[in-house]
Structures are given as C-alpha cells and as structure tokens.
Design a protein around this motif. Structure first.
Motif, PDB file in Angstrom:
ATOM      1  N   UNK A 113       0.836  -1.210   0.000  1.00  0.00           N
ATOM      2  CA  UNK A 113       0.000   0.000   0.000  1.00  0.00           C
ATOM      3  C   UNK A 113       0.869   1.256   0.000  1.00  0.00           C
ATOM      4  N   UNK A 114       1.968   1.227   0.744  1.00  0.00           N
ATOM      5  CA  UNK A 114       2.846   2.409   0.800  1.00  0.00           C
ATOM      6  C   UNK A 114       3.521   2.664  -0.541  1.00  0.00           C
ATOM      7  N   UNK A 115       3.908   1.586  -1.213  1.00  0.00           N
ATOM      8  CA  UNK A 115       4.521   1.755  -2.545  1.00  0.00           C
ATOM      9  C   UNK A 115       3.500   2.354  -3.496  1.00  0.00           C
ATOM     10  N   UNK A 116       2.270   1.854  -3.426  1.00  0.00           N
ATOM     11  CA  UNK A 116       1.216   2.385  -4.311  1.00  0.00           C
ATOM     12  C   UNK A 116       0.980   3.863  -4.002  1.00  0.00           C
ATOM     13  N   UNK A 117       1.221   4.249  -2.759  1.00  0.00           N
ATOM     14  CA  UNK A 117       1.021   5.654  -2.375  1.00  0.00           C
ATOM     15  C   UNK A 117       2.186   6.541  -2.821  1.00  0.00           C
ATOM     16  N   UNK A 118       3.280   5.919  -3.287  1.00  0.00           N
ATOM     17  CA  UNK A 118       4.374   6.725  -3.828  1.00  0.00           C
ATOM     18  C   UNK A 118       5.686   6.620  -3.085  1.00  0.00           C
ATOM     19  N   UNK A 119       5.764   5.780  -2.050  1.00  0.00           N
ATOM     20  CA  UNK A 119       7.031   5.642  -1.317  1.00  0.00           C
ATOM     21  C   UNK A 119       7.855   4.510  -1.922  1.00  0.00           C
ATOM     22  N   UNK A 120       9.171   4.646  -1.823  1.00  0.00           N
ATOM     23  CA  UNK A 120      10.052   3.537  -2.214  1.00  0.00           C
ATOM     24  C   UNK A 120      10.410   2.792  -0.942  1.00  0.00           C
ATOM     25  N   UNK A 121      10.238   1.483  -0.969  1.00  0.00           N
ATOM     26  CA  UNK A 121      10.542   0.668   0.209  1.00  0.00           C
ATOM     27  C   UNK A 121      11.524  -0.408  -0.226  1.00  0.00           C
ATOM     28  N   UNK A 122      12.670  -0.495   0.433  1.00  0.00           N
ATOM     29  CA  UNK A 122      13.618  -1.547   0.055  1.00  0.00           C
ATOM     30  C   UNK A 122      14.265  -2.141   1.306  1.00  0.00           C
ATOM     31  N   UNK A 123      14.673  -3.400   1.194  1.00  0.00           N
ATOM     32  CA  UNK A 123      15.377  -4.030   2.308  1.00  0.00           C
ATOM     33  C   UNK A 123      16.842  -3.668   2.199  1.00  0.00           C
ATOM     34  N   UNK A 124      17.455  -3.273   3.301  1.00  0.00           N
ATOM     35  CA  UNK A 124      18.884  -2.981   3.349  1.00  0.00           C
ATOM     36  C   UNK A 124      19.496  -3.852   4.443  1.00  0.00           C
ATOM     37  N   UNK A 125      20.829  -3.848   4.506  1.00  0.00           N
ATOM     38  CA  UNK A 125      21.515  -4.793   5.401  1.00  0.00           C
ATOM     39  C   UNK A 125      21.014  -4.690   6.844  1.00  0.00           C
TER      40      UNK A 125
END
Ligand code: EPZ
Length: 429
Positions: A276-288
């Motif tokens: 839902x957050x990505x659809x709202x325009x945020x970039x979400x990624x896993x980092x170390x």
C-alpha cells in the motif's frame, strides 16, 4: 498530563531504531507463568504496557530482574528481563488490574494449565470496540475446563488438568490463539487449533514455547498442532521487532518525504502495508540493517485499504494510513473489518483540516492540499500516533494531548522522530 508538540513542515532523514514488539512481548511475558524456571526475554521494549504487565504478573508471584540497557540508554536497544514464576501465589487476576490492560486477561490460559484453576476479571469493553471473550471461553471449554461467570469474573477450573482437543475458531483472534496455544502446551494429549491467527507474534510465542520444551507445529498457518507435555522449562528468547512501530514510521516518512532507514526490522513482517505504501508513492527496500523508506518529489497517491487479520493490512496501522491519505491527490476508501469502533481519529484529523466522511465501517478520505496545526487528543494508542503523523506536515503547531496512550506502545517516539529532523517535543505536566 504530558503532551507532545509538533511543528510541522520538516522532512525526515536518518535512522530510526525499531524496538521489540509490544504485542509479542506481552504474551511472551505471560508465558513465564507456565514454568517454575526462569524465562529470559531479550529486546523487551520500555513501554507503559510492559510495566503494567510486570505489576500484574507480580501479583501472581512472578519475580523479575532487569539486565542490560536502561530507559536512559541508547534508544531502540531493548532490555533483557528475567521472569521467574517459582511459585504461583495467587490464581486471581483482579478487576483493578485487568481493566487497565486487556491483554492481562490472557493469564487465564497459563494459570489454568499449570494450576488447574483461575479466577480472572472480565476485561470489559474498550475505546475501540466491545471486544468480547467468547472465543477464549469456548476454546478453554473444549480443552475440558469448566468456566462460569460470577460477579464480573470468569471462574475456571480443570480438575485433573486440561485435555487436548480439536478447536475451530469461528473467527480469527490473536489473543484467543495465544491463550489456547499456551494452555494446550501443558494439556494431556494433542490439540489442533483450526482457523488460528497467523500473526508474526503468534509465531514468536510458539518459537519461545518450543524453546521451553513445548511441542507446537504449524504456527503461522491456519492450523496449529500442539502435543501437550507435562512440564515446561526456562528458555532465552529475543522479542521480534515491532511491525506496527515499523509501519508507523514508514508512513511518517511517506507523509513528510525524506529518506530513513528503519533499523533492526524486517520487511517480511508487513508486506501488505508496504504494498500500500509503494502504491502511495514511497520507495521501500530491504537494506543490510533493516528497511529503507524514501519519498522524494512524488506526491501521495490515493490508495484503498481494507484491514484484515495477518497477512492482510493490519488494523493497528489503519489510523496511520488514514493520516497519510489525508494528503493524497485524490479519494481513498479505508475499510475497518476487525473492530467496530476504530475511527476515533477521524474527528481529530478533521480538526487539522482533513476531509473524511464515515459510512459504517468505511471511511472516505478526500486528500487536501494543506493541514493546519491544532490541539488534538485521541482515546487509543494507534489513533494518537496518527495525529502525530498528521502533525508532521500540518502548518504550525499541533499539540497531541493524553500522551499516555502513546507511551503504552511507542518507545521514545519524540526522540526517534527528532533524531531524523522533526520538531517534536514532550511538554510535561
Ligand atoms: C490483538 O488484540 C492486539 N493486541 C491488538 O493490538 C490488535 O489490534 C488485534 O490483536 C488485531 O490484530 C495485542 O496483541 C496485545 P483479537 P486482540 O482477539 O487479541 C473479536 C494495539 O493497538 N473477538 O484478534 O484483543 C474482537 O472483538 C492493540 O496494539 C471476539 O469476537 O484482538 C475483534 O473484533 C489494539 N471474541 C476480533 O475478534 C473473542 O473472544 C479480533 O480481535 C475475542 C475476540
């Protein structure tokens, strides 16, 4: 009574350490009643609900000692607490204690399993809905207990101990799944729980119980099988990261814009919310070291969500997502299916200029170009934090009253947000 004052307008940039999960820590602490040995929990968040449960468990005879970092030390590094219920001195959980925190009702499971009797006050309703206990009663009866309601208390007994059985939850319940899993661990024979809750906190409790010697399989799926054992031992267990705190700060960053790493947490705990957050325009990624949330430039897009038991969109993030949607470029529909009265933030968000209309369990949120600061208050934990998120972009000052709700579930919120550039301060008294 403390208040939080927020001056809106800053983006969030930096790192926020994520604490241990409140909703995992509470049942894990209650599990200490199942053994006369010491249960050591690491990464226990410093929260008002944890302190309250320590008092409640103390009433039953649970001793505790704290080691490791204290409240004044580095944020996000939870404490290690040793819980020992050598002797259960009292099997009654009185109204004065249970009424302060619903989860304390869950002691009924371990008390019945270990002591074969318990007298626990009914928790009553709460701000977010009526929250009945019928599933606990039916489930414990299926395990052979007799339960009667007397003067506001459930008086439960299992002469000769609980007996394993098959129980199908007519409705998914996190709390009733926790309780039946704990109770069945010391029952005689096999228990099969069908339509069980699948929340990560259920898996965390099952992992801990297994480390204590229980024989539980299937936690995290709809069917949990528990082979009862005669006694459980001590164990050492680390509380999993708080997915609701994670989602809350992710929504705050999506709201303000910026670039933040949520440290020590894990994206698998809340995939639906991140979708839902990505659809709202945020970039979400896993980092170390955790999860990175970025929103630069793009506006907030409208997204519809429906709350559901895990792996669905969590009801505990509904208010925060609604705050985000108040600034979207269109109309979003937010449907609450878990609790019948979990929209108390709507009127308060309106005080900041949000346009939200309610029709039954559906909120229609029409994004506005601007929110303006105002004094607000909310009657539950997640509703309160949604007002903080809105305050982060509202023009001028927003004062959130009744901060004790926030203190129940967010560890050092103002410190964590300030460290990322927000203007947030606690005003005492
Ligand atoms: C847990 O509450 C959480 N609390 C809640 O978090 C969370 O909102 C909720 O699960 C749903 O995810 C803790 O873990 C301490 P349920 P719980 O039993 O276990 C109905 C927060 O903000 N029901 O899964 O009490 C109930 O009324 C809190 O951290 C019955 O009908 O929730 C609700 O409609 C708030 N009969 C639904 O089931 C019963 O016997 C789900 O409730 C029990 C529940």
């Amino acid at each position: 009574m403390d208040r939080i004052r927020i001056r809106g307008g800053n983006t969030l940039n930096g790192t926020i350490p994520i604490s241990g999960a409140k909703n995992a820590a509470l049942p894990l602490m209650i599990a200490s009643l199942l053994t006369d040995d010491t249960l050591t929990l690491e990464n226990v968040p410093h929260l008002a609900d944890v302190e309250q449960l320590i008092r409640i468990l103390g009433n039953h005879g649970v001793d505790y000692t704290v080691s490791g970092k204290r409240v004044s030390s580095t944020p996000g590094h939870g404490r290690t607490i040793h819980f020992t219920a050598r002797t259960i001195v009292d099997t009654t959980a009185p109204y004065e204690l249970v009424s302060k925190m619903r989860a304390s009702f869950w002691v009924i499971g371990p008390l019945l399993a270990r002591m074969h009797k318990a007298k626990v006050s009914l928790p009553g309703g709460c701000a977010i809905g009526t929250r009945p206990v019928d599933l606990f009663i039916d489930g414990l009866r299926a395990l052979g207990a007799t339960l009667e309601i007397e003067a506001g208390y459930i008086v439960a007994e299992a002469k000769g101990g609980l007996v394993g059985n098959r129980f199908v939850f007519p409705k998914v319940s996190v709390g009733a799944t926790h309780v039946l899993m704990m109770a069945a661990s010391l029952a005689n024979g096999e228990t099969i729980l069908e339509n069980a809750a699948r929340e990560p906190e259920i898996v965390d409790l099952a992992t801990c119980l297994n480390a204590m010697g229980a024989k539980i399989s299937g936690a995290g799926t709809k069917t949990i099988t528990i082979e009862g054992v005669t006694a459980l031992s001590g164990a050492r267990h680390r509380v999993l990261p708080d997915r609701i705190e994670t989602g809350t700060y992710a929504m705050a960053v999506a709201m303000t814009g910026g670039d933040v790493v949520l440290e020590g947490t894990n994206a698998a705990l809340l995939e639906t919310a991140f979708t839902a957050l990505r659809a709202a325009g945020a970039e979400v990624s896993s980092v170390a070291n955790g999860i990175r949330i970025v929103r630069n430039g793009s506006g907030v897009h409208p997204v519809d969500v429906v709350t559901d038991p895990f792996p669905g969109f969590p009801t505990d993030l509904q208010a925060q997502f609604m705050a985000l949607m108040t600034r979207s470029s269109g109309v979003s529909l937010i449907t609450e299916t878990i609790f019948e009265n979990r929209f108390m933030h709507v009127q308060e968000l309106a005080r900041l200029g949000a346009k939200i209309s309610l029709s039954g369990q559906v909120a229609r949120v029409e994004g506005v170009g601007r929110l303006a600061g105002a004094p607000v208050m909310a009657t539950d934990l997640r509703a309160s934090v949604s007002l903080v998120i809105a305050g982060l972009v509202a023009e001028g000052d927003t004062t959130v009253n009744r901060v004790y709700h926030l203190d129940r579930g967010f560890e050092r919120l103002e410190e964590k947000l300030s460290a990322c550039g927000a203007e947030v301060e606690r005003i005492s008294g």
